[in-house]
Motif scaffolding. Structure first.
Motif: not given
Length: 259
Positions: A217, A229, A232-233, A236, A239, A250-251, A256
């Motif tokens: 992360p 980072r 908020q994504p 959705q 990240d 993204n992570i 996840q």
């Protein structure tokens, strides 16, 4: 997206070899300009015409003003094969496809693709909906290089997604490593789109696995090493976002927690 049928009426003596070649040439120019989606265009001979089924990003996709120079040339070549200009019949909205972006002017774009997409690889930053390529400026004659990049990307993505996988490490490295040949080419295409359209284009860097999920992360931007980072994504899905490097990430999916 819309399902459509093109009807090529025979207007002069011809043969199947000539008509097949002319229709294929025409449809492929439409594909490489983003006016037709996918690679398959089943074509049937029906009495006095050839009928071809295609998927369009929107209802206006086949207007001649949307054609590239190659598209206009291949359209003219139909007559040499004994065929009339195609008649377009919109059969209806394609329920299996994603809907085209409603924006006319996006604040930014995202170059993104997955193995099961049948749509433009350019997404609107606000709605994350596909943007028809023929609506975007390009430094080349058409968008062929971008479409060919997408085909390679999707092929490698499908390899690394299969349960019984071969060449999985090679495919995964190509997708995940910033400086792989695939990602270098994709980022270069994103930069070219940004210059041609005077709008920021971010490259979505895929991350499926990680060697250290605990640190995942907080991983730095692979381009500049900075903190990217997001609080908020984005959509959705992303990240991470680096405005300097024009990267999204993204992570790693393996790190996840299942929701």
């Amino acid at each position: 997206m819309y399902l459509a049928e093109l009807q090529f009426k025979v207007i002069a003596d011809t043969d199947f070899t000539s008509t097949e070649s002319a229709i294929r040439r025409y449809i492929e120019t439409l594909i490489f300009n983003g006016q037709v989606l996918g690679r398959e265009f089943p074509t049937a001979w029906q009495q006095d015409s050839f009928n071809t089924r295609i998927v369009l990003p929107d209802e206006q996709a086949l207007q001649q003003k949307q054609h590239s120079a190659k598209g206009l040339d291949s359209l003219q070549q139909l007559a040499s094969a004994g065929l009339a200009y195609p008649q377009v019949h919109i059969l209806g909205m394609d329920l299996m496809s994603q809907h085209t972006d409603p924006c006319h002017n996006a604040d930014f774009y995202i170059l993104y693709s997955r193995f099961n997409d049948t749509c433009s690889p350019v997404r609107c930053g606000e709605h994350f909906a596909p943007v028809p390529l023929y609506l975007l400026n390009t430094e080349a004659a058409d968008h062929e290089k971008l479409i060919r990049w997408q085909l390679q990307y999707q092929a490698l993505d499908e390899i690394q997604m299969q349960q019984t996988r071969v060449l999985v490490k090679s495919a995964e490295r190509s997708l995940q490593q910033l400086n792989s040949r695939l990602n270098k080419q994709g980022r270069q295409l994103a930069h070219q789109l940004e210059r041609a359209n005077n709008t920021a284009v971010y490259y979505a860097l895929y991350s499926g696995s990680s060697n250290n999920c605990e640190k995942e992360p907080d991983k730095p931007c692979p381009g500049c090493g900075g903190n990217w980072r997001l609080k908020q994504p984005l959509q959705q899905l992303f990240d991470f976002k680096c405005d300097n490097c024009r990267l999204l990430g993204n992570i790693a999916w393996d790190c996840q927690s299942p929701s």
